[in-house]
Design a protein around this motif. Structure first.
Motif, PDB file in Angstrom:
ATOM      1  N   PHE A   1       8.684   6.605 -22.794  1.00  0.00           N
ATOM      2  CA  PHE A   1       9.173   6.008 -24.037  1.00  0.00           C
ATOM      3  C   PHE A   1       8.550   6.636 -25.282  1.00  0.00           C
ATOM      4  O   PHE A   1       8.905   6.270 -26.393  1.00  0.00           O
ATOM      5  CB  PHE A   1       8.877   4.504 -24.046  1.00  0.00           C
ATOM      6  N   GLY A   2       7.594   7.559 -25.113  1.00  0.00           N
ATOM      7  CA  GLY A   2       6.966   8.180 -26.265  1.00  0.00           C
ATOM      8  C   GLY A   2       5.838   9.089 -25.824  1.00  0.00           C
ATOM      9  O   GLY A   2       5.731   9.461 -24.650  1.00  0.00           O
ATOM     10  N   GLN A   3       4.978   9.460 -26.773  1.00  0.00           N
ATOM     11  CA  GLN A   3       3.860  10.345 -26.472  1.00  0.00           C
ATOM     12  C   GLN A   3       2.633   9.873 -27.233  1.00  0.00           C
ATOM     13  O   GLN A   3       2.720   9.078 -28.164  1.00  0.00           O
ATOM     14  CB  GLN A   3       4.212  11.792 -26.848  1.00  0.00           C
ATOM     15  N   LYS A   4       1.458  10.367 -26.779  1.00  0.00           N
ATOM     16  CA  LYS A   4       0.213  10.010 -27.447  1.00  0.00           C
ATOM     17  C   LYS A   4      -0.766  11.162 -27.345  1.00  0.00           C
ATOM     18  O   LYS A   4      -0.665  12.010 -26.447  1.00  0.00           O
ATOM     19  CB  LYS A   4      -0.386   8.739 -26.849  1.00  0.00           C
ATOM     20  N   ARG A   5      -1.699  11.176 -28.240  1.00  0.00           N
ATOM     21  CA  ARG A   5      -2.760  12.174 -28.254  1.00  0.00           C
ATOM     22  C   ARG A   5      -3.928  11.657 -27.418  1.00  0.00           C
ATOM     23  O   ARG A   5      -4.371  10.523 -27.593  1.00  0.00           O
ATOM     24  CB  ARG A   5      -3.204  12.430 -29.689  1.00  0.00           C
ATOM     25  N   GLU A   6      -4.416  12.480 -26.486  1.00  0.00           N
ATOM     26  CA  GLU A   6      -5.495  12.102 -25.585  1.00  0.00           C
ATOM     27  C   GLU A   6      -6.747  12.871 -25.972  1.00  0.00           C
ATOM     28  O   GLU A   6      -6.802  14.106 -25.853  1.00  0.00           O
ATOM     29  CB  GLU A   6      -5.103  12.391 -24.135  1.00  0.00           C
ATOM     30  N   HIS A   7      -7.755  12.130 -26.458  1.00  0.00           N
ATOM     31  CA  HIS A   7      -8.987  12.752 -26.924  1.00  0.00           C
ATOM     32  C   HIS A   7     -10.132  11.771 -26.702  1.00  0.00           C
ATOM     33  O   HIS A   7      -9.960  10.551 -26.817  1.00  0.00           O
ATOM     34  CB  HIS A   7      -8.879  13.125 -28.408  1.00  0.00           C
TER      35      HIS A   7
END
Length: 484
Positions: free
Chosen positions: A74-80
């Motif tokens: 359903f979307g994307q995210k930044r992984e940090h």
């Protein structure tokens, strides 16, 4: 495809030239082999030199330097790592290469007009009885989306839950944690997202037919009403306004009929209940106590059998009690009429009830009967003037009703435990039909494990008997009837 065709054409041209040179008849060469990939493996490894900077190992900085962008459904995210350290509810800060999906099933709900530290009261309308009663009860995990990370809701976040973990229709009221956000990229923006997840056995909860926000539970209060008022549920859309009206509430709707109503008991029912109460004193000690208590407190149950020193795995288990329940089929549309089963919510409620009305050292097991299908195979000769294709279906249906009488007369016929079926019983039943001349090659097949695939698990017998005290002999959904 073009490459294979060109290779095939070149092979055929070479064969024609060879035959023209050596003589003979040209023949097509074998079709070229098209390889297929059987498996693909992807590995990665991140390393850094074990040196120091200002007295600190560079290994302490490596996780902070790794950054990925995870794309979900359903979307994307930044992984940090830094983003994870800002969420105090996360117990780990490791960065993963790919998104992790550890749950078998997930259900997402997006709310508009709802913010952190607000309360949400939601109606979950379930398809009653759709949960698989053979699966154990599963634990639901509820979470709220906070800056692209899911925070698990604890018991302190729930005010009440009448759905019994989505085993029945009901209302759930929660308080949204202050970490919840409506600006996210992992899910559509502008909504406050709540998620319910199940690790495995997602069919152990009911299917949902409707979800509505701003729900409330109304309870009937008797004001010298007609005694037959509770004989039938209050029809949907009967309640249309409040009394007295509240200005802050614009409208009221009742999308579904009422539930849980019971008429006042008559004199006979009263004396029976009091007599039984004086005997068992609301405590389950003997088998009789177990059976009467369940029948009294659960009107949807028609029959109960208590088997002491038995469990759902063994009939030789000291300290265990196996409770077998049969639902009331009156005015109900069973999913499988040949194998009536109580729904998962009722089984769980009975287990909870018995836990509070018996000794602590007793282990209870509540289950549906173990249905063992019986299939009949035979050749039959009909009397002159009777069409076989038509009466074959009639004979099949009457055999099903003879072996499982409750499918045609749920009000007076009951499910019987144990029992036996012989070939002579079937012959006598069939010969009583006016259109049957004689029968030959009669065979009985029995499956003790409940499997309907008789081609793999069938036993040819002269006499069919139930394999255990909790078993019920039932009809196979189709009998093999051949013309003589």
């Amino acid at each position: 495809k073009n490459f294979l065709f060109k290779e095939y054409r070149d092979l055929y041209t070479a064969e024609v030239l060879r035959v023209g040179r050596d003589g003979g008849t040209p023949a097509f060469p074998s079709e070229p082999f098209a390889p297929e990939i059987q498996s693909i493996t992807l590995n990665y490894k991140a390393t850094t030199a074990k040196t120091s900077f200002n007295g600190t190992s560079l290994n302490d900085y490596i996780d902070e330097e790794i950054e990925f962008f995870h794309y979900g459904a359903f979307g994307q995210k930044r992984e940090h790592t830094y983003l994870k350290t800002q969420q105090t509810f996360l117990s780990y800060d490791k960065v993963t290469l790919l998104p992790e999906y550890e749950d078998e099933g997930s259900f997402f709900i997006g709310f508009s007009g709802l913010n952190a530290e607000d309360a949400a009261c939601v109606l979950f309308q379930a398809a009653e009885g759709s949960a698989n009663p053979e699966k154990p009860k599963v634990d639901l995990t509820w979470s709220v989306l906070c800056d692209n990370y899911w925070k698990v809701l604890g018991s302190e976040d729930f005010i009440f839950d009448t759905t019994n973990d989505l085993l029945t229709s009901g209302v759930i009221k929660i308080v949204v944690p202050r970490e919840a956000t409506t600006v996210n990229t992992l899910m559509p923006d502008g909504l406050l997202w709540i998620r319910a997840t199940i690790k495995k056995d997602s069919d152990a909860v009911c299917d949902l037919t409707d979800i509505q926000a701003n729900a409330a539970i109304a309870q009937f209060e008797n004001a010298d009403n007609d005694p037959f008022h509770l004989a039938a549920p209050l029809a949907a859309k009967t309640i249309t306004k409040l009394d007295p009206e509240i200005g802050a509430i614009k409208s009221v709707s009742q999308p579904y009929s009422s539930f849980g109503g019971r008429m006042q008991e008559n004199d006979d029912a009263y004396y029976i209940r009091v007599s039984e109460r004086l005997r068992h004193k609301e405590r389950s000690i003997s088998n009789w106590d177990y059976e009467r208590l369940i029948l009294q407190h659960f009107p949807s149950i028609h029959k109960v059998k208590c088997i002491n020193h038995a469990s759902d795995q063994s009939f030789y288990a000291p300290g265990h009690v196996l409770i077998i329940v049969v639902p009331d089929l009156t005015n109900q549309n069973a999913v499988d009429p040949l194998k009536p089963k109580a729904d998962k919510n009722t089984l769980d409620m009975i287990y909870t009830f018995l836990t509070g009305h018996s000794a602590n050292w007793v282990t209870h097991h509540v289950s549906n009967p173990y249905y063992e299908p019986v299939q009949i195979s035979m050749r039959i000769k009909l009397k002159t003037g009777y069409e076989f294709n038509y009466y074959q279906k009639i004979i099949d249906q009457q055999l099903q009703e003879y072996l499982s009488p409750w499918i045609s007369d749920a009000g007076s016929s009951s499910v019987h435990f144990g029992g036996k079926i012989t070939q002579s019983m079937i012959v006598k039943f069939l010969e009583a039909m006016e259109f049957v001349d004689f029968i030959s090659d009669l065979k009985l097949f029995h499956s003790s494990n409940g499997d309907l695939d008789f081609d793999q698990n069938k036993e040819l017998k002269q006499l069919v008997e139930a394999s255990n005290p909790a078993a019920v002999l039932v009809s196979h959904p189709r009998h093999d009837i051949f013309n003589f």
